[in-house]
Design a protein around this motif. Structure first.
Motif, PDB file in Angstrom:
ATOM      1  N   PHE A  60       0.810  -1.218   0.000  1.00  0.00           N
ATOM      2  CA  PHE A  60       0.000   0.000   0.000  1.00  0.00           C
ATOM      3  C   PHE A  60       0.843   1.267   0.000  1.00  0.00           C
ATOM      4  N   GLY A  61       0.295   2.293  -0.633  1.00  0.00           N
ATOM      5  CA  GLY A  61       0.859   3.619  -0.548  1.00  0.00           C
ATOM      6  C   GLY A  61       0.428   4.320   0.727  1.00  0.00           C
ATOM      7  N   PRO A  62       0.904   5.561   0.923  1.00  0.00           N
ATOM      8  CA  PRO A  62       0.603   6.299   2.157  1.00  0.00           C
ATOM      9  C   PRO A  62      -0.797   6.884   2.196  1.00  0.00           C
ATOM     10  N   GLY A  63      -1.486   6.901   1.057  1.00  0.00           N
ATOM     11  CA  GLY A  63      -2.855   7.402   1.032  1.00  0.00           C
ATOM     12  C   GLY A  63      -2.962   8.891   0.751  1.00  0.00           C
ATOM     13  N   THR A  64      -4.151   9.277   0.304  1.00  0.00           N
ATOM     14  CA  THR A  64      -4.515  10.693   0.170  1.00  0.00           C
ATOM     15  C   THR A  64      -5.690  10.954   1.095  1.00  0.00           C
ATOM     16  N   ARG A  65      -5.521  11.901   2.012  1.00  0.00           N
ATOM     17  CA  ARG A  65      -6.609  12.261   2.927  1.00  0.00           C
ATOM     18  C   ARG A  65      -7.454  13.334   2.260  1.00  0.00           C
ATOM     19  N   LEU A  66      -8.700  13.006   1.952  1.00  0.00           N
ATOM     20  CA  LEU A  66      -9.621  13.937   1.289  1.00  0.00           C
ATOM     21  C   LEU A  66     -10.623  14.467   2.293  1.00  0.00           C
ATOM     22  N   THR A  67     -10.719  15.790   2.357  1.00  0.00           N
ATOM     23  CA  THR A  67     -11.701  16.448   3.212  1.00  0.00           C
ATOM     24  C   THR A  67     -12.593  17.301   2.333  1.00  0.00           C
ATOM     25  N   VAL A  68     -13.893  17.046   2.391  1.00  0.00           N
ATOM     26  CA  VAL A  68     -14.871  17.813   1.621  1.00  0.00           C
ATOM     27  C   VAL A  68     -15.640  18.711   2.587  1.00  0.00           C
TER      28      VAL A  68
END
Lengths: 111, 114
Positions: free
Chosen positions: B105-113
């Protein structure tokens, strides 16, 4: 339906103690992985273990595919072991390699 | 690179805007996966690419979600007309060919809407 269940959901240990985390799954598997998610969210691969037993330092894992469970053993726990442990399973019935994740075990190791 | 990389690491957007997330798999890995992790939850499968085969889109939650992959390289996940319930960490994984191989796995993208 296809299910992956982990127990216990939460675990608090004193440094130096041993623990066993369990993962039950509902069908035949072709992939089973254990991960440690650190406080920064990174998933760290611990074991790829669709069957059999493996050991890596203080950690070891056993999967008994015929009985549909896997166990993760942590010995002589350290504060750095704290975090969330996930079991993730790939099922033969799936046409792709998607992993189904359990809800995780949150481990806190106190000094 | 040595591992799976993702960009951006964090993304804050306003409700209704479109966002594009990027994943760069481990070199030589032909299988690529997108997952979503809501706060305090396990990961949910979104989509799977394997070489030139048709992708498995069975995990995409709505038609606002789409993903592309060019050959065996970079993939982009696009979310159109974002909603607040899209707020989550989006993780990408890759593996060697075959659905039973170990995924990284990669480190991820944290998305905030907002």
């Amino acid at each position: 339906g296809i299910q992956v269940e982990q127990s216990p959901p939460d675990l608090i240990l004193q440094e130096g103690a041993n623990s066993t985390l369990r993962c039950n799954f509902s069908d035949s598997v072709n992939n089973l992985q254990w991960f440690h998610q650190n406080p920064w969210g990174q998933l760290i691969n611990l074991f790829y273990i669709p069957s059999g037993t493996k050991q890596n330092g203080r950690l070891s894992a056993t999967t008994v595919a015929t009985e549909r469970y896997s166990l993760l053993y942590i010995s002589s726990s350290q504060t750095t072991d704290s975090g969330v442990y996930f079991c993730a399973v790939g099922f033969f019935s799936s046409n792709t390699g998607k992993l189904i994740f359990g809800q995780g075990t949150t481990l806190q190791v106190k000094p | 690179g040595a591992g799976v990389s993702q960009s951006p690491s964090n993304k804050v957007t306003e409700k209704g805007k479109d966002v594009e997330l990027r994943c760069d798999p481990i070199s030589g890995h032909t299988a690529l996966y997108w997952y979503r992790q809501r706060l305090g939850q396990g990961l949910e499968f979104l989509i799977y690419f394997q070489g030139n085969s048709a992708p498995d889109k069975s995990g995409l939650p709505s038609d606002r979600f789409s993903a592309e992959r060019t050959g065996e390289s970079v993939s982009t996940l696009t979310i159109q007309r974002t909603q607040q319930e899209d707020s989550a960490v989006y993780l990408c994984a890759s593996s060697h060919a075959g659905g039973y191989n170990e995924q990284f796995f990669g480190p991820g993208t944290r998305l905030t809407v907002l």
